[in-house]
Structure formats: C-alpha cells, structure tokens
Design a protein around this motif. Structure first.
Motif, PDB file in Angstrom:
ATOM      1  N   ASP A  58     -33.574 110.142 -23.780  1.00  0.00           N
ATOM      2  CA  ASP A  58     -33.123 109.022 -24.588  1.00  0.00           C
ATOM      3  C   ASP A  58     -33.838 107.744 -24.353  1.00  0.00           C
ATOM      4  O   ASP A  58     -33.868 106.918 -25.194  1.00  0.00           O
ATOM      5  CB  ASP A  58     -31.514 109.185 -24.806  1.00  0.00           C
ATOM      6  N   VAL A  59     -33.808 107.222 -23.033  1.00  0.00           N
ATOM      7  CA  VAL A  59     -34.355 105.961 -22.873  1.00  0.00           C
ATOM      8  C   VAL A  59     -35.764 105.907 -23.547  1.00  0.00           C
ATOM      9  O   VAL A  59     -36.243 105.032 -24.147  1.00  0.00           O
ATOM     10  CB  VAL A  59     -34.404 105.618 -21.365  1.00  0.00           C
ATOM     11  N   ALA A  60     -36.751 106.836 -23.151  1.00  0.00           N
ATOM     12  CA  ALA A  60     -37.887 106.980 -23.740  1.00  0.00           C
ATOM     13  C   ALA A  60     -37.829 107.194 -25.311  1.00  0.00           C
ATOM     14  O   ALA A  60     -38.580 106.307 -25.918  1.00  0.00           O
ATOM     15  CB  ALA A  60     -38.541 108.136 -23.444  1.00  0.00           C
ATOM     16  N   GLY A  61     -37.091 107.655 -25.704  1.00  0.00           N
ATOM     17  CA  GLY A  61     -36.713 107.784 -27.173  1.00  0.00           C
ATOM     18  C   GLY A  61     -36.272 106.472 -28.064  1.00  0.00           C
ATOM     19  O   GLY A  61     -37.003 105.786 -28.873  1.00  0.00           O
ATOM     20  N   GLY A  62     -35.494 105.713 -27.365  1.00  0.00           N
ATOM     21  CA  GLY A  62     -34.998 104.276 -27.540  1.00  0.00           C
ATOM     22  C   GLY A  62     -36.257 103.221 -27.633  1.00  0.00           C
ATOM     23  O   GLY A  62     -36.394 102.624 -28.348  1.00  0.00           O
TER      24      GLY A  62
ATOM     25  N   GLU B 270     -41.065  94.535 -22.743  1.00  0.00           N
ATOM     26  CA  GLU B 270     -42.572  94.797 -22.710  1.00  0.00           C
ATOM     27  C   GLU B 270     -43.172  93.808 -23.644  1.00  0.00           C
ATOM     28  O   GLU B 270     -44.415  93.549 -23.530  1.00  0.00           O
ATOM     29  CB  GLU B 270     -43.073  96.434 -23.073  1.00  0.00           C
ATOM     30  N   ALA B 271     -42.782  93.545 -24.862  1.00  0.00           N
ATOM     31  CA  ALA B 271     -43.317  92.868 -25.783  1.00  0.00           C
ATOM     32  C   ALA B 271     -42.886  91.144 -25.311  1.00  0.00           C
ATOM     33  O   ALA B 271     -43.367  90.358 -26.395  1.00  0.00           O
ATOM     34  CB  ALA B 271     -42.687  92.880 -27.090  1.00  0.00           C
ATOM     35  N   GLY B 272     -42.297  90.960 -24.270  1.00  0.00           N
ATOM     36  CA  GLY B 272     -42.018  89.760 -23.967  1.00  0.00           C
ATOM     37  C   GLY B 272     -40.723  88.972 -24.833  1.00  0.00           C
ATOM     38  O   GLY B 272     -40.601  87.689 -24.882  1.00  0.00           O
ATOM     39  N   LEU B 273     -40.065  89.899 -25.227  1.00  0.00           N
ATOM     40  CA  LEU B 273     -38.865  89.501 -26.016  1.00  0.00           C
ATOM     41  C   LEU B 273     -37.576  89.859 -25.141  1.00  0.00           C
ATOM     42  O   LEU B 273     -37.483  90.770 -24.421  1.00  0.00           O
ATOM     43  CB  LEU B 273     -38.573  90.323 -27.337  1.00  0.00           C
ATOM     44  N   GLY B 274     -36.468  88.884 -25.157  1.00  0.00           N
ATOM     45  CA  GLY B 274     -35.329  88.994 -24.518  1.00  0.00           C
ATOM     46  C   GLY B 274     -33.957  90.018 -25.312  1.00  0.00           C
ATOM     47  O   GLY B 274     -34.700  90.259 -26.125  1.00  0.00           O
ATOM     48  N   PRO B 275     -33.015  90.129 -24.467  1.00  0.00           N
ATOM     49  CA  PRO B 275     -31.969  91.039 -25.206  1.00  0.00           C
ATOM     50  C   PRO B 275     -31.501  90.503 -26.287  1.00  0.00           C
ATOM     51  O   PRO B 275     -30.757  91.188 -27.165  1.00  0.00           O
ATOM     52  CB  PRO B 275     -31.207  91.191 -23.976  1.00  0.00           C
ATOM     53  N   GLN B 276     -31.724  89.237 -26.470  1.00  0.00           N
ATOM     54  CA  GLN B 276     -31.102  88.499 -27.656  1.00  0.00           C
ATOM     55  C   GLN B 276     -31.741  88.816 -29.064  1.00  0.00           C
ATOM     56  O   GLN B 276     -31.213  88.712 -30.029  1.00  0.00           O
ATOM     57  CB  GLN B 276     -31.257  86.939 -27.726  1.00  0.00           C
ATOM     58  N   ALA B 277     -33.244  89.630 -28.765  1.00  0.00           N
ATOM     59  CA  ALA B 277     -33.784  90.108 -29.937  1.00  0.00           C
ATOM     60  C   ALA B 277     -33.055  91.309 -30.526  1.00  0.00           C
ATOM     61  O   ALA B 277     -33.397  91.654 -31.570  1.00  0.00           O
ATOM     62  CB  ALA B 277     -35.265  90.298 -29.568  1.00  0.00           C
ATOM     63  N   LEU B 278     -32.157  91.948 -29.833  1.00  0.00           N
ATOM     64  CA  LEU B 278     -31.419  92.956 -30.366  1.00  0.00           C
ATOM     65  C   LEU B 278     -29.905  92.671 -30.701  1.00  0.00           C
ATOM     66  O   LEU B 278     -29.054  92.372 -29.780  1.00  0.00           O
ATOM     67  CB  LEU B 278     -31.553  94.082 -29.125  1.00  0.00           C
ATOM     68  N   ARG B 279     -29.544  93.019 -31.862  1.00  0.00           N
ATOM     69  CA  ARG B 279     -28.263  92.635 -32.462  1.00  0.00           C
ATOM     70  C   ARG B 279     -27.633  93.910 -32.414  1.00  0.00           C
ATOM     71  O   ARG B 279     -27.873  94.850 -33.152  1.00  0.00           O
ATOM     72  CB  ARG B 279     -28.184  91.985 -33.659  1.00  0.00           C
ATOM     73  N   GLU B 280     -26.451  94.416 -31.337  1.00  0.00           N
ATOM     74  CA  GLU B 280     -25.837  95.387 -31.542  1.00  0.00           C
ATOM     75  C   GLU B 280     -24.674  95.695 -32.605  1.00  0.00           C
ATOM     76  O   GLU B 280     -23.876  94.690 -32.456  1.00  0.00           O
ATOM     77  CB  GLU B 280     -25.271  96.068 -30.167  1.00  0.00           C
ATOM     78  N   LEU B 281     -24.584  96.585 -33.374  1.00  0.00           N
ATOM     79  CA  LEU B 281     -23.519  96.842 -34.385  1.00  0.00           C
ATOM     80  C   LEU B 281     -22.874  98.184 -33.923  1.00  0.00           C
ATOM     81  O   LEU B 281     -23.497  99.261 -34.415  1.00  0.00           O
ATOM     82  CB  LEU B 281     -24.071  96.988 -35.711  1.00  0.00           C
TER      83      LEU B 281
ATOM     84  N   GLY C 150     -33.465 102.132 -23.579  1.00  0.00           N
ATOM     85  CA  GLY C 150     -34.853 102.112 -24.230  1.00  0.00           C
ATOM     86  C   GLY C 150     -35.161 101.115 -25.055  1.00  0.00           C
ATOM     87  O   GLY C 150     -36.347 100.588 -24.956  1.00  0.00           O
ATOM     88  N   ALA C 151     -34.524 100.621 -25.810  1.00  0.00           N
ATOM     89  CA  ALA C 151     -34.780  99.788 -26.878  1.00  0.00           C
ATOM     90  C   ALA C 151     -35.049  98.385 -26.217  1.00  0.00           C
ATOM     91  O   ALA C 151     -35.860  97.474 -26.568  1.00  0.00           O
ATOM     92  CB  ALA C 151     -33.453  99.365 -27.857  1.00  0.00           C
ATOM     93  N   LEU C 152     -34.012  98.019 -25.284  1.00  0.00           N
ATOM     94  CA  LEU C 152     -34.259  96.646 -24.446  1.00  0.00           C
ATOM     95  C   LEU C 152     -35.790  96.872 -23.450  1.00  0.00           C
ATOM     96  O   LEU C 152     -36.325  95.796 -23.638  1.00  0.00           O
ATOM     97  CB  LEU C 152     -33.233  96.630 -23.480  1.00  0.00           C
ATOM     98  N   THR C 153     -35.911  98.024 -22.888  1.00  0.00           N
ATOM     99  CA  THR C 153     -37.399  98.072 -22.488  1.00  0.00           C
ATOM    100  C   THR C 153     -38.341  97.771 -23.262  1.00  0.00           C
ATOM    101  O   THR C 153     -39.276  97.006 -22.739  1.00  0.00           O
ATOM    102  CB  THR C 153     -37.212  99.607 -21.772  1.00  0.00           C
TER     103      THR C 153
END
Length: 344
Positions: free
Chosen positions: A163-167, A207-218, A200-203
């Motif tokens: 699932d890490v790879a899937g994300g 890789e794209a040089g974006l931090g965790p703040q680029a992911l908004r969790e709901l 996986g999403a954060l990984t």
C-alpha cells in the motif's frame, strides 16, 4: 414438526446395516452395486442429509474455513471472497463469510463463533487496531491468515498489497499532471492500509520536492460512499481547495465524485480524483475513475491456499517438514481513466 431422518432410518428402509449405509456415503466403491442402489434409493426417498457437524466431530477436522472481512458492501471484499471460495472449493471445502462492518466488537463476536464452530481455519482482515482480538483468538489454536494486511508483530501468514507503493503511484500520477495541492480522503486512521497509503503519498510528494503540507488529510469514520460524500462537502468548504483528491478506496472516491457533481464542480477540469482498489464500479462511474488496482481475487485465493497448506501438512507449523509461515506482498497497478486526466 417433522423429525429429521437419521442414518438408522435409512438402514432400516434399505434392509442393511448402519455400517453399509456409512460405506455407501463415504466409500461407495466398497459396496456392491445392487446394495448401493438400494441404499441410495432409500436416501432419496427419505430425504436423508448427513450431519456434517457429527462427521466433523468424528474426524476432528472441519470442511469449513471462515472469512471475516471489513465490509461486504465493498466490492473489493466481494472479490477477495470469490478468490477464497474458488480455492476452498477446489480443495473440497466451503467458506463461511462474515462481515465485521469495521467494528472491533463485531469482529470479536465472529471470531468466537468461528472457534465454537471449530472451523478449519480463518482468513481475516482485522478491524481491531489494538490486536487484542487476534491475541484472544490465537488461544484456540485455530490457524489464520491475514488478508489485505501485513503480518506485523505476528508469526502468521499474510497476503497483502504494497500500500505504500500504491499511495505513491496515485500521488506521483497527480504530481506529474501538475497538481501541487492534494487532499487525502483517508478513512479511519487506525487501519494500517490507510496509514500506509498516506505514507506512500508523502513519499511521492517528497520525491517532487514538496513537503507534507502539500497533502491535506480529510479523515472519515468509514470507508463507504456516504463518508466520501461527507468528505466532499468538507472539501468544498475549504477556502484554499486542493486541485486534486486521492481517496483511500474507490467507494470514498465515488462519494467525493457525487458531491462534486451536485455542487457543479467539474471533474477532472476543476478537481482531479484518484481512488484505490479499482472495483468494477470505478470504470462505470459517470466520470470513469482513475484507481490503484489491487488483485483482490488473487489475494483471496492465495490466502486460502496458504491456510490449506498449513492445515493439511501433518508436520504442523514450524515442525519438521511442516508448514512455514509466509508473508506474501503483491504489487499494485495504477489504472488511469478520465477522472484525473486534465492538465494543470
């Protein structure tokens, strides 16, 4: 009330011994054809059905395996059950399918039922994040295989998808399409699958040089369409709404899609959506859904085969020539459809 017909009734009607009737049922080649025909005629006439529970008590082995899943309303688990049933049937066994409804209490009750019924073994997708239900069930000595879950902290077999790879596949696809602000509709945080897909999403973002703040969790309490609609409503209320959404499963994604359609938000032009599981409904949605495919039927079949291997080997787990527990991890696949194809 009609009385049940027993093996003695069949023997009396056919004019043979109880042992002869037993041989006709279990070892028909040992009985003369004329006698066998007479017994079968009596069985048919009386409507005799042998007691499977009594046979199991004599043999000490059940012909039933249990399957306990998180949500039988999710087509993903229906496919897991199909795979398990196919492998069990090939081995002459049946499957008792139960639904924990993502509830640890109901999971505990069904595990107790499996123990009472002395099933051959259990295929389990755990709902209890604490592991207490598994620890309690382990006391009964009934083999089990974890499905859609890595066997962390246990010695039992497991069959899962990475699932890490899937994300990472899902979010890498969105980043490659130009998205820099992505929502993750995640489901109950206690589920390992939900956490791994987030990892996986954060990984992929890193890789794209974006931090965790680029992911908004709901987060949502459940993994169903209604929870997806609710998450979609919350998403619409955000002042700085992300341009893309990754959902922890397809039911959530379909719910988000419904919420966007009702609000006049165009998918994928205004919002790209990626789901997970690639259930049949994903391709049939009003806007065909991009999804991370899990080989659900294969997972169910492999899990059943591991359980059969463990319960059929005389050496037993860990013994000389006996069953060796294995952790099988399958790889996911991204299936791209129209819900994520608009460029930024």
């Amino acid at each position: 009330m009609a009385q049940s017909v027993g093996i003695k009734d069949v023997a009396r009607a056919a004019g043979v011994s109880v042992g002869t009737v037993s041989n006709v049922i279990n070892r028909p080649d040992t009985v003369a054809s004329e006698t066998r025909a007479r017994v079968l005629s009596a069985i048919d006439r009386l409507g005799y059905v042998r007691s499977e529970s009594a046979r199991q008590l004599r043999a000490g082995r059940s012909r039933i395996m249990g399957l306990l899943v998180l949500d039988m309303g999710n087509p993903f688990f229906v496919d897991v059950a199909r795979g398990a049933e196919r492998a069990a049937r090939d081995a002459g066994l049946g499957v008792m399918v139960c639904n924990s409804a993502q509830n640890a209490g109901e999971e505990a009750e069904y595990l107790s039922l499996f123990a009472e019924q002395r099933v051959r073994g259990v295929l389990l997708t755990p709902a209890d994040a604490t592991g207490r239900n598994i620890e309690s069930f382990r006391r009964h000595g009934i083999p089990f295989v974890l499905v859609d879950r890595v066997a962390e902290g246990t010695t039992e077999c497991s069959v899962s998808v990475d699932d890490v790879a899937g994300g990472a596949l899902a979010v890498r696809h969105l980043v490659d399409a130009g998205h820099r602000s992505i929502a993750y509709v995640s489901g109950p945080p206690g589920l390992n699958q939900v956490r791994d897909r987030r990892t996986g999403a954060l990984t992929a973002l890193a890789e794209a040089g974006l931090g965790p703040q680029a992911l908004r969790e709901l987060p949502t309490e459940r993994l169903d369409v209604a929870a997806g609609r609710d998450a979609g409503a919350r998403l619409l209320g955000l002042a700085d709404r992300p341009t893309a959404v990754f959902c922890a499963n397809d039911l959530l994604a379909l719910g988000v899609l419904q919420a966007m359609y009702a609000a006049g938000v165009v998918v994928p032009d205004d919002l790209a959506i990626v789901g997970y599981d690639d259930i049949e409904f994903a391709a049939a949605a009003a806007v065909p859904l991009t999804s991370v495919r899990q080989p659900a039927v294969t997972m169910g079949a492999l899990a059943a085969e591991l359980l059969l291997e463990e319960t059929e080997e005389p050496g037993g787990p860990g013994g000389p020539g006996g069953h060796e527990h294995r952790r099988v991890v399958l790889q996911p696949e991204l299936v791209v459809r129209r819900s994520s194809l608009a460029g930024r």
